[in-house]
Design a protein around this motif. Structure first.
Motif, mmCIF file in Angstrom:
data_model
loop_
_atom_site.group_PDB
_atom_site.id
_atom_site.type_symbol
_atom_site.label_atom_id
_atom_site.label_comp_id
_atom_site.label_asym_id
_atom_site.label_seq_id
_atom_site.Cartn_x
_atom_site.Cartn_y
_atom_site.Cartn_z
ATOM 1 N N VAL A 98 28.564 -72.166 -26.423
ATOM 2 C CA VAL A 98 27.601 -72.787 -27.791
ATOM 3 C C VAL A 98 28.107 -74.521 -27.925
ATOM 4 N N ARG A 99 29.734 -74.915 -26.832
ATOM 5 C CA ARG A 99 29.730 -76.484 -26.371
ATOM 6 C C ARG A 99 28.078 -76.966 -25.846
ATOM 7 N N GLN A 100 28.243 -75.998 -24.530
ATOM 8 C CA GLN A 100 27.102 -76.545 -23.891
ATOM 9 C C GLN A 100 25.980 -76.147 -24.138
ATOM 10 N N GLN A 133 44.912 -77.489 -39.744
ATOM 11 C CA GLN A 133 44.639 -76.253 -38.713
ATOM 12 C C GLN A 133 43.362 -76.733 -38.252
ATOM 13 N N ARG A 134 42.281 -77.879 -38.331
ATOM 14 C CA ARG A 134 41.214 -78.261 -37.826
ATOM 15 C C ARG A 134 41.233 -79.324 -36.646
ATOM 16 N N ASP A 135 42.057 -80.147 -37.503
ATOM 17 C CA ASP A 135 42.310 -81.114 -36.277
ATOM 18 C C ASP A 135 43.442 -80.739 -34.958
ATOM 19 N N LEU A 170 43.078 -77.220 -33.756
ATOM 20 C CA LEU A 170 42.458 -76.103 -32.646
ATOM 21 C C LEU A 170 41.354 -77.403 -31.674
ATOM 22 N N ASP A 171 40.909 -78.520 -32.520
ATOM 23 C CA ASP A 171 40.045 -79.797 -31.673
ATOM 24 C C ASP A 171 40.443 -80.228 -30.654
ATOM 25 N N GLN A 172 42.064 -80.363 -30.844
ATOM 26 C CA GLN A 172 42.578 -81.159 -29.957
ATOM 27 C C GLN A 172 42.906 -80.498 -28.598
ATOM 28 N N GLY A 173 43.420 -79.132 -29.474
ATOM 29 C CA GLY A 173 43.961 -77.599 -27.861
ATOM 30 C C GLY A 173 43.187 -77.293 -27.651
ATOM 31 N N ARG A 174 41.502 -77.424 -27.256
ATOM 32 C CA ARG A 174 40.481 -76.276 -27.238
ATOM 33 C C ARG A 174 40.274 -77.060 -25.358
ATOM 34 N N GLU A 175 40.018 -76.079 -24.611
ATOM 35 C CA GLU A 175 40.286 -76.592 -23.131
ATOM 36 C C GLU A 175 38.858 -77.468 -23.204
ATOM 37 N N ASP A 187 24.316 -86.900 -36.364
ATOM 38 C CA ASP A 187 26.105 -86.454 -36.717
ATOM 39 C C ASP A 187 25.366 -85.178 -35.974
ATOM 40 N N THR A 188 26.493 -85.222 -35.036
ATOM 41 C CA THR A 188 26.224 -83.823 -33.865
ATOM 42 C C THR A 188 27.593 -82.582 -34.581
ATOM 43 N N GLY A 189 28.199 -83.225 -35.965
ATOM 44 C CA GLY A 189 28.797 -82.421 -36.213
ATOM 45 C C GLY A 189 28.183 -81.167 -37.169
ATOM 46 N N GLY A 224 30.548 -87.653 -33.552
ATOM 47 C CA GLY A 224 31.185 -86.363 -32.576
ATOM 48 C C GLY A 224 32.915 -86.049 -33.250
ATOM 49 N N ARG A 225 33.202 -85.223 -31.235
ATOM 50 C CA ARG A 225 34.173 -85.022 -31.611
ATOM 51 C C ARG A 225 34.727 -85.828 -29.654
ATOM 52 N N ASP A 226 34.032 -85.565 -28.942
ATOM 53 C CA ASP A 226 33.244 -85.704 -27.419
ATOM 54 C C ASP A 226 31.997 -86.582 -27.400
ATOM 55 N N ILE A 227 31.769 -87.316 -28.275
ATOM 56 C CA ILE A 227 30.734 -88.179 -27.748
ATOM 57 C C ILE A 227 30.560 -89.376 -26.213
ATOM 58 N N TYR A 249 26.729 -77.959 -35.187
ATOM 59 C CA TYR A 249 28.673 -77.014 -35.178
ATOM 60 C C TYR A 249 28.126 -76.545 -36.051
ATOM 61 N N ARG A 250 28.284 -77.265 -37.227
ATOM 62 C CA ARG A 250 28.471 -76.181 -39.086
ATOM 63 C C ARG A 250 26.833 -75.352 -38.798
ATOM 64 N N ALA A 251 26.147 -75.870 -38.180
ATOM 65 C CA ALA A 251 24.729 -75.000 -38.613
ATOM 66 C C ALA A 251 25.331 -73.497 -38.399
ATOM 67 N N VAL A 258 34.240 -71.416 -33.688
ATOM 68 C CA VAL A 258 33.024 -71.441 -33.512
ATOM 69 C C VAL A 258 32.812 -72.776 -32.214
ATOM 70 N N SER A 259 33.292 -73.799 -32.240
ATOM 71 C CA SER A 259 33.301 -74.991 -31.790
ATOM 72 C C SER A 259 33.709 -74.795 -30.632
ATOM 73 N N ALA A 260 34.312 -74.118 -30.145
ATOM 74 C CA ALA A 260 35.949 -74.363 -29.094
ATOM 75 C C ALA A 260 35.128 -72.792 -27.684
HETATM 76 O O1 C5P Z 1 32.435 -84.086 -37.800
HETATM 77 P P1 C5P Z 1 32.903 -82.324 -38.869
HETATM 78 O O2 C5P Z 1 33.596 -82.533 -39.386
HETATM 79 O O3 C5P Z 1 31.531 -82.575 -39.568
HETATM 80 O O4 C5P Z 1 32.599 -81.718 -37.429
HETATM 81 C C1 C5P Z 1 32.764 -80.275 -37.884
HETATM 82 C C2 C5P Z 1 33.998 -79.157 -36.362
HETATM 83 O O5 C5P Z 1 32.359 -79.394 -35.561
HETATM 84 C C3 C5P Z 1 34.925 -80.183 -35.752
HETATM 85 O O6 C5P Z 1 35.947 -79.801 -36.765
HETATM 86 C C4 C5P Z 1 34.590 -79.947 -34.000
HETATM 87 O O7 C5P Z 1 35.278 -78.544 -34.166
HETATM 88 C C5 C5P Z 1 33.259 -79.705 -34.586
HETATM 89 N N1 C5P Z 1 32.191 -80.786 -33.429
HETATM 90 C C6 C5P Z 1 32.858 -80.736 -32.197
HETATM 91 N N2 C5P Z 1 32.508 -81.375 -31.844
HETATM 92 C C7 C5P Z 1 31.417 -82.582 -31.825
HETATM 93 C C8 C5P Z 1 31.040 -82.066 -33.744
HETATM 94 C C9 C5P Z 1 32.190 -81.463 -34.271
HETATM 95 O O8 C5P Z 1 33.557 -79.577 -31.578
HETATM 96 N N3 C5P Z 1 30.844 -82.971 -31.419
#
Ligand code: C5P
Length: 226
Positions: A111-113, A182-184, A186-191, A33-35, A132-135, A38-40, A105-107
């Motif tokens: 951090v992503r790299q 809001q989280r959706d 940001l996650d969909q709109g980041r560069e 679970d890659t999320g 995750g979001r970008d696997i 990012y949470r940690a 944080v994850s935008a």
């Molecule tokens: O999956 P989860 O809701 O625990 O992920 C938390 C946040 O971590 C997401 O909203 C997203 O901002 C970020 N995330 C990400 N890329 C991933 C997994 C999570 O940017 N592969």
């Protein structure tokens, strides 16, 4: 043959982690679970008073954080235990403060790299179900099977609201819905690595499906590819 690397992406509470855990158990694969990563980083940043806008400090934190994701030794209702700097933060990572800051944080590209590099190394070992979001788009574009789970916002917010209430958190449905919206966005709109289905992903809408139906559909997909 059987897909060795399975990527599952989608927005919050689309059913990704439940599906992935069941698939991993079914196939005897490792669930990642890659999320959690990012949470940690977000949890550690909040604790140290690092601002969610401080790209440099957050990148350094993501590169250096002592993070250990352990498989549980007993069935205690969690699929893993997360240790950050020696402390068990498994449930801390699900707190609303972390939810509220994690997308910001994850935008940050740095951090992503740092994190996607760690994730890619784990994924390349094979026999993994990675969530995750970008696997499918960035971390493991060569995955043998890519699933993108979606569901409408109301349905996902209701699922998350129920989870939080079951864990005894005092939240309102409206709060959960708004935080998720809001989280959706940001996650969909980041560069860098925005949330979206890979061109070769199978998109499943889970709005009207329960977890058993989703699981059966994906098992059928896997069998059709063997
Ligand atoms: O999956 P989860 O809701 O625990 O992920 C938390 C946040 O971590 C997401 O909203 C997203 O901002 C970020 N995330 C990400 N890329 C991933 C997994 C999570 O940017 N592969």
């Amino acid at each position: 043959g059987t897909p060795l690397r399975i990527a599952i992406d989608g927005p919050a509470a689309s059913g990704k982690s439940t599906l992935a855990q069941r698939l991993a158990a079914h196939l005897g694969y490792t669930y990642i679970d890659t999320g959690v990563m990012y949470r940690a980083v977000t949890w550690a940043a909040l604790r140290r008073g690092i601002s969610p806008e401080d790209a440099e400090a957050l990148t350094h934190l993501a590169e250096s954080l002592d993070l250990d994701i352990q498989r549980p030794t007993v069935a205690d209702g969690r699929p893993y235990t997360v240790i950050v700097e020696g402390e068990d933060v498994t449930w801390e990572l699900r707190r609303p403060e972390v939810d509220a800051a994690v997308s910001q944080v994850s935008a940050h590209p740095g951090v992503r790299q740092a994190l996607s590099q760690r994730q890619r190394q784990l994924g390349l070992r094979g026999r993994v179900v990675m969530v995750g979001r970008d696997i499918g788009t960035v971390v493991l574009p060569e995955a043998d099977l890519k699933i993108y789970l979606d569901a409408d916002l109301e349905t996902r917010a209701r699922r998350r609201y129920q989870e939080l209430r079951e864990r005894g958190q005092a939240v309102s449905f409206e709060e959960v819905l708004e935080a998720m919206r809001q989280r959706d966005a940001l996650d969909q709109g980041r560069e860098v690595a925005p949330l979206r289905p890979a061109p070769d992903a199978v998109v499943l809408d889970t709005t009207a499906l329960d977890i058993e139906e989703v699981f059966q559909k994906v098992v059928a997909l896997i069998e059709a590819r063997c």
